[in-house]
Design an enzyme around this catalytic site. Structure first.
Site, PDB file in Angstrom:
ATOM      1  N   ALA B 240       0.840  -1.206   0.000  1.00  0.00           N
ATOM      2  CA  ALA B 240       0.000   0.000   0.000  1.00  0.00           C
ATOM      3  C   ALA B 240       0.872   1.252   0.000  1.00  0.00           C
ATOM      4  CB  ALA B 240      -0.920  -0.003   1.214  1.00  0.00           C
TER       5      ALA B 240
ATOM      6  N   GLY D 109      -6.025  -4.733  -1.253  1.00  0.00           N
ATOM      7  CA  GLY D 109      -4.834  -4.848  -0.423  1.00  0.00           C
ATOM      8  C   GLY D 109      -5.120  -4.001   0.785  1.00  0.00           C
ATOM      9  N   CYS D 110      -4.086  -3.388   1.353  1.00  0.00           N
ATOM     10  CA  CYS D 110      -4.337  -2.529   2.506  1.00  0.00           C
ATOM     11  C   CYS D 110      -4.610  -1.124   2.008  1.00  0.00           C
ATOM     12  CB  CYS D 110      -3.157  -2.586   3.456  1.00  0.00           C
ATOM     13  SG  CYS D 110      -2.811  -4.272   3.961  1.00  0.00           S
ATOM     14  N   VAL D 111      -5.611  -1.016   1.144  1.00  0.00           N
ATOM     15  CA  VAL D 111      -5.951   0.279   0.552  1.00  0.00           C
ATOM     16  C   VAL D 111      -7.427   0.574   0.756  1.00  0.00           C
ATOM     17  CG1 VAL D 111      -4.139   0.212  -1.164  1.00  0.00           C
ATOM     18  CG2 VAL D 111      -6.354  -0.764  -1.700  1.00  0.00           C
TER      19      VAL D 111
END
Lengths: 239, 495, 119, 111
Positions: B240, D109-111
């Site tokens: 990210a 994802g980590c978004v």
């Protein structure tokens, strides 16, 4: 030996076998199950001594419950303290000779032991009247509490309502301990109290009551957090 | 922002224990993983024949494999101390989101199959078979747990719901019922090397872009090297950081720290991801396989040590699990993984970095402890370093630093509401409600102390808060990475 | 055996031992498989050999009789020679040979002798 | 899984409404997808969509937000080269909402 005594003696030994055998089995089972990964709840002490020190305090005062739910702590903690006094109150019936300090302790032990119904009733009503606790409580949770309550009340009855022949009771219990049973005093309140205790003994290793030993084996609270200092291999090997 | 179709919790009430509302969050469902995604990870593509029996078998297998699971299944006395400690219970009022309520969903199956009382008395002993209804509950509520471990702080026996949630997800995966979000992402890690699926050329272009961008802004030749063999340090960060804002600002911060300290580092295209969703799905082999890439990259690039970026759960995996999974790291000079905060903190202590703190004067900063850093790992030499080191960095780079209230700080911190593999859009309602607890604390310090920035060191926390704070009318710019603030203040000695 | 497993088993053993301790204490005194010890009383030689109430009743209830009698005599001003503790002395001459035997056995300390003098 | 109707043709989309097959995208499809998000596509919106598609063609992934903002800034002026402007165009977030309309897969994802 009367048939009744024979029955109680047999049941007592069976109960002891189930209690000690069952509890050992359960606790040894926990001890023998591996922890592939290190999962201490951090921050955690980095040495064995540190973990023992930390847990000695937090277990002695029920720290997690204290910071978690104060009223439940009041009920639960006082109940467990009372257990200690109940133990001190009864120990004299299983050992001979009775050490002097134990005799000295009796009035105080009685004072606290006699309070047992109060926290039990509080804990029962807590389960009944608070919606969260009502939701999570099942028959087993009430059973354990009610069993404790009737054991306590029948015990108090022996002291305050229908006094038994304590010498006869001790002779009987000591006979059991020494594997040389004698006739059981046929006193109704004592028989009730004793029967309920046997029931508790049978129930204990099959129930949530194993928390009594399990608390010492929980990986999150008892693992040392020394990942920086040590390398931990998976005791199972690859997976 | 699209109008929400659910009630937004009132932040003034967010920390109060709500009355139980059965089924209040039963409608919040995950997307099931499609067959090809499942197969890629070696899971059955869809619900297998006789799954009821297989699930129980798997539970039996796991309880003998993990002491935690076995003990936690058996010693709970249902005191209820944990009941109102979960941010999802506080936010949804659903009793199955009380940690003990969630655990009971597994315990009832456990009792039925592995305890005498459960076998003898059945429903009377709260014991039930694994059936369609139970699976439905599992696939709902074990995806409403972010594995944050807050409940275990308040449990007299240290019962950690995360362990139970992981086991439940592992069991569900093993019978062919997976969650699309995590399963798809793990597949991308295996295929491309990172969660987002950024291929090497895109990664290269992104890093080139950043080099130019930083040069433009500062005049300094801050490098963002990729696959540079022989660098001192392999730097692993959540992907990210290569994609999102504000994540990328911390990425810039890491590079500036290396630049200022004169230490060479490299990213790896083979291991361009620090996150390890193997932990979220509770699968030991996946977790091992995912972290194996990093060890491989470190060998291939012949680095001396590994330093990792701002990611919460991955720091847990690195700090607590790496050596067990993939160690020992004998080929490295520094064998233990190092957190970038430890790295920066050490440099600050040595006086190797200089800061212009006034660069952050427009920010009044508070710090959000991320759950996996706070309750499942450590930084530095002493217990609690994971709390103090980030704070010391913040105090070194900002003039205005404020603490959040003790009840939600450090070990007692609340999860952002998006951890544990729940950072997915279909769970937006859950995420918004789960964030209420921590957000209410944020709002308190915003109102009382003029805080306008919440710093954190977790990619999930950053993404989650950026997304949900606007629901509470707090601007997404409130969210910042620690190294973003480092980046603002650090002096590069050029220009 | 790894450290954790060892410490686990040690803890399990310690818990068991704690519960079994009283048994061990008793057993070391007398040895197992022997009839339990019981108090040996020196019974009165004179008189008609009968107490004020039957022996079985007295075993369980002497304390209540004494306490009740005390209350009625001291607070109520009654004359109750039958249950008066001074009457006990007529037959049970030596406290050490009678009262103390059972009381010591059961670990009960009576408070009679705070006031009454029984040699 | 579902489908959207584009000029009489049914096109498959995933659970979140993203196109399953990138080849199915067309300007008409973009209009339909945008309508589903409640966004009227203006010239400014198309700038973003076109850039995303071009970038994706080359790199097989959506660009970092920072790259997108800078590019928009270059094209439309510095005052528009920021996230705030992008969020005005795509309130659901430029990464997720704009990618959907551009026919790109959802960034996860980590978004």
């Amino acid at each position: 030996m009367s048939a009744l005594t024979l029955f109680y003696v047999g049941t007592s030994y069976l109960c002891a076998a189930v209690f000690f055998g069952g509890l050992s089995y359960r606790l040894a089972g926990y001890a023998a199950t591996p922890s592939p990964l290190r999962i201490p709840l951090t921050p955690q002490a980095t040495t064995v001594f540190g973990v023992i020190k930390k847990n000695a305090v937090s277990m002695a005062v029920f720290r997690a419950l204290f910071i978690g739910e104060r009223w439940t702590w009041v009920g639960g903690y006082s109940l467990h303290v009372i257990f200690v006094f109940v133990f001190l109150r009864h120990l004299r019936l299983f050992i001979n000779p009775v050490p002097e300090f134990l005799v000295d302790l009796q009035p105080l032990a009685l004072l606290f032991a006699a309070l047992l119904p109060l926290p039990v009733l509080f804990l029962i009503s807590r389960r009944m009247y608070v919606d969260r606790y009502r939701y999570i409580s099942s028959g087993a949770d009430y059973f354990a509490l009610v069993l404790l309550l009737v054991i306590g009340l029948s015990g108090l009855a022996l002291k305050f309502v229908s006094h038994s022949d304590l010498v006869g009771v001790k002779e009987f219990l000591l006979g059991l301990v020494l594997l040389s049973p004698v006739e059981m005093p046929s006193h109704p309140a004592f028989m009730l109290h004793f029967s309920l205790v046997l029931l508790l003994g049978f129930y204990f290793p099959f129930s949530k009551l194993v928390h009594a030993g399990g608390v010492f084996l929980s990986p999150t609270t008892t693992q040392v957090e020394d990942n920086r200092e040590q390398i931990h291999a998976n005791p199972r090997g690859g997976n | 922002m699209a109008k929400p179709i659910f009630d937004i919790p009132n932040l003034d009430e967010a920390l109060k224990t709500p009355a139980v509302k059965k089924g209040a969050s039963a409608h919040l469902k995950i997307h099931p993983a499609q067959p090809p995604l499942m197969e890629k990870l070696g899971f059955p593509p869809a619900l297998v024949e006789g799954w009821q029996k297989k699930a129980v078998e798997k539970l039996g297998e796991l309880k003998e494999k993990y002491k935690s699971l076995k003990l936690f299944m058996e010693v709970c006395v249902k005191c209820g101390s944990c009941a109102d400690k979960c941010h999802y219970y506080l936010g949804t009022s659903d009793p199955n989101n009380m940690p003990v309520g969630r655990q009971e969903l597994m315990r009832k199956v456990y009792r039925k199959n592995f305890t005498v009382g459960g076998a003898l008395f059945g429903k009377l002993a709260n014991a039930e078979e694994m059936d369609e209804e139970t699976l439905k509950e599992w696939s709902t509520y074990f995806y409403q747990c972010s594995q944050c471990r807050r409940c275990s702080v308040f449990c007299p026996f240290g019962i950690d719901t995360a362990e139970i949630t992981m086991a439940a997800r592992e069991i569900m995966d093993s019978i062919g019922a997976g969650h699309k979000y995590s399963v798809e992402i793990i597949g991308k890690v295996h295929d491309v090397g990172n969660n987002l699926g950024i291929p090497k050329p895109a990664l290269q272009s992104t890093l080139d872009f950043l080099e130019e961008d930083v040069k433009e802004a500062t005049g300094a030749d801050v490098k963002f090297p990729l696959d540079q063999e022989g660098a001192d340090v392999l730097f692993i960060t959540p992907s990210a950081d290569f994609f999102s804002s504000p994540h990328v600002d911390s990425l810039v911060g890491y590079a500036k720290v290396f630049h200022a300290a004169g230490i060479g580092f490299t990213f790896s295209s083979h291991a361009s991801e620090f996150a390890n969703f193997g932990m979220f799905v509770g699968n030991y082999d996946q977790m091992k396989k995912i972290s194996e890439r990093i060890v491989q990259a470190a060998r291939d690039l012949k680095v001396k040590r590994i330093i990792v970026g701002e990611c919460g759960h991955a720091w847990r995996v690195a700090y607590s699990f790496w050596e067990t999974l993939n160690g020992p790291f004998d080929f490295l000079d520094v064998k233990k993984p190092m957190h970038v905060c430890e790295f920066t903190h050490d440099l600050i202590k040595k006086g190797a970095l200089t800061f212009d703190k006034t660069a952050n004067d427009e920010f009044t900063v508070t710090y959000h402890d991320s759950c996996n850093v706070a309750r499942a790992s450590r930084m530095g030499d002493a217990p609690g370093g994971q709390f103090e080191i980030p704070r010391e960095i913040l105090r070194a780079v900002c003039n205005k630093y404020v603490e959040m209230p003790d009840a939600v700080n450090r070990q007692k911190t609340f999860c952002c509401g998006g951890g544990g593999g729940l950072l997915t859009d279909e769970l937006m309602e859950l995420r918004v409600k789960g964030a209420a607890a921590k957000t209410s604390a944020l709002k308190t310090v915003m109102q009382e102390k003029g805080v306008n920035t919440m710093a954190m060191i977790c990619a999930i926390c950053k993404a989650q808060f950026s997304k949900v704070l606007p629901y509470y009318e707090i601007p997404m710019e409130t969210v910042a990475g620690i190294h973003q603030l480092v980046s603002n203040a650090i002096r590069l000695g050029e220009k | 055996m790894n450290g954790e497993k060892f410490s686990g088993l040690a803890v399990a053993a310690a818990v068991m031992l704690l519960v079994a301790l009283p048994l061990l204490y008793s057993a070391t005194g007398n040895g197992l498989f022997h009839k339990p010890p019981k108090p040996e009383l020196v019974l009165p030689v004179g008189g008609d050999g009968k107490c004020v109430e039957p022996t079985d009743f007295m075993r369980s209830n002497h304390m209540k009789l004494l306490v009740h009698a005390r209350d009625r005599i001291v607070r109520g001003g009654e004359l109750l020679p039958k249950y008066h503790i001074e009457g006990c002395k007529n037959c049970h001459v030596k406290r050490a040979e009678f009262c103390d035997r059972c009381h010591g056995y059961a670990g009960v300390r009576p408070d009679c002798f705070e006031c009454h003098n029984l040699p | 899984m579902g489908a959207i109707d584009v000029a009489g043709k049914s096109i498959e989309v995933d659970e979140d409404g993203y196109l399953l097959n990138l080849g199915d995208w067309s300007k008409d499809a973009a209009e339909v997808l945008a309508k589903g998000e409640g966004i009227p596509l203006t010239e400014a919106h198309w700038e973003v969509v076109n850039f995303l598609r071009d970038y994706y063609d080359e790199y097989k992934i959506a660009p970092m937000i920072r790259i997108l903002t800078k590019e928009i800034g270059k094209k439309l002026g510095k005052e528009k080269g920021n996230t705030k402007y992008l969020y005005e165009l795509y309130p659901g977030g430029p990464a997720k909402q704009a990618c959907k309309i551009a026919g790109l897969p959802k960034p996860t994802g980590c978004v």
